[in-house]
Design an enzyme around this catalytic site. Structure first.
Site, PDB file in Angstrom:
ATOM      1  N   LYS A  16       2.733  59.800  45.917  1.00 30.50           N
ATOM      2  CA  LYS A  16       3.528  59.335  47.051  1.00 30.50           C
ATOM      3  C   LYS A  16       4.988  59.798  46.984  1.00 30.50           C
ATOM      4  O   LYS A  16       5.545  60.209  47.991  1.00 30.50           O
ATOM      5  CB  LYS A  16       3.424  57.825  47.217  1.00 30.50           C
ATOM      6  N   SER A  17       5.601  59.736  45.811  1.00 27.87           N
ATOM      7  CA  SER A  17       7.006  60.157  45.700  1.00 27.87           C
ATOM      8  C   SER A  17       7.150  61.652  45.942  1.00 27.87           C
ATOM      9  O   SER A  17       8.052  62.086  46.666  1.00 27.87           O
ATOM     10  CB  SER A  17       7.568  59.796  44.323  1.00 27.87           C
ATOM     11  N   HIS A  55      11.441  62.021  37.506  1.00 24.84           N
ATOM     12  CA  HIS A  55      11.845  62.044  38.923  1.00 24.84           C
ATOM     13  C   HIS A  55      13.154  62.824  39.100  1.00 24.84           C
ATOM     14  O   HIS A  55      13.283  63.611  40.040  1.00 24.84           O
ATOM     15  CB  HIS A  55      12.008  60.617  39.464  1.00 24.84           C
ATOM     16  N   GLU A  68      22.021  54.720  42.677  1.00 25.18           N
ATOM     17  CA  GLU A  68      21.222  53.789  41.882  1.00 25.18           C
ATOM     18  C   GLU A  68      21.502  52.379  42.377  1.00 25.18           C
ATOM     19  O   GLU A  68      22.629  51.892  42.289  1.00 25.18           O
ATOM     20  CB  GLU A  68      21.558  53.952  40.403  1.00 25.18           C
TER      21      GLU A  68
END
Length: 195
Positions: A16-17, A55, A68
């Site tokens: 998904k990412s 990531h 963040e």
């Protein structure tokens, strides 16, 4: 004019990412927009640290601006610009962070009304990001396919993720479920595609 809202869910490591990143990179390239990555993960153990680093490595070539924001998603609003292509990864991590945010010597999950306020604030923040950005994509884990847990806090987590998923899919232009790296569209351009 409001931007596009995409909601992508799927199991852990379903792709998904990566799918969300590819979509936004391609769209931002065409529009000349800025890529913004809102990261909710906290490096609480070695596995999570490794996932965050992976990531970051995966995004390194596309020049993402990373924010963040493990809690209080509304704090990103001043940084969102009109031609931004925004990816928030992920709702499930944010929810756990918010549930266990300390409030008067206990956690939010144990304070009456605390999670309700957070849910209202989240949905308003999603609406505002959508109003500001060109495209806003939300990634979330699909955890409701699992057997029900006997643990009260896990049941509460399932309740909240289910409610938020339903409301976000209702708001979204596109709702996608990833399975084996393949996207299945439940909703496309505001229309339900399957019943």
């Amino acid at each position: 004019m409001r931007g596009q809202l995409t909601f992508i869910s799927g199991g852990v490591r379903s792709g998904k990412s990566a799918f969300a990143e590819r979509q936004l990179v391609a769209s931002a390239r065409v529009a000349g927009g800025r890529l913004v990555y809102i990261a909710s993960g906290r490096a609480v153990d070695k596995e999570m640290q490794a996932r965050i680093e992976q990531h970051q490595h995966d995004r390194a070539d596309q020049q993402w601006t990373t924010i963040e924001q493990p809690v209080s998603l509304e704090n990103v609003l001043p940084f969102i610009q009109p031609n931004d292509f925004v990816l928030w990864d992920c709702l499930t991590t944010w929810l756990a962070n918010e549930m266990y945010e300390e409030r008067a010597d206990t956690f939010c999950i144990h304070v009456p009304g605390c999670m309700e306020k957070k849910a209202v604030q989240l949905l308003e923040t999603v609406r505002q990001i959508r109003e500001r950005a060109a495209h806003f994509t939300i990634v979330s884990n699909e955890v409701l396919d699992e057997l029900p847990s006997p643990l009260t806090e896990t049941q509460q987590y399932s309740k909240w993720i289910g409610l938020l998923h339903q409301q976000l899919v209702h708001m979204a232009d596109d709702a996608i479920e990833m399975d084996y790296g393949l996207p299945f569209y439940w909703k496309k351009e505001g229309q339900v595609t399957t019943r």
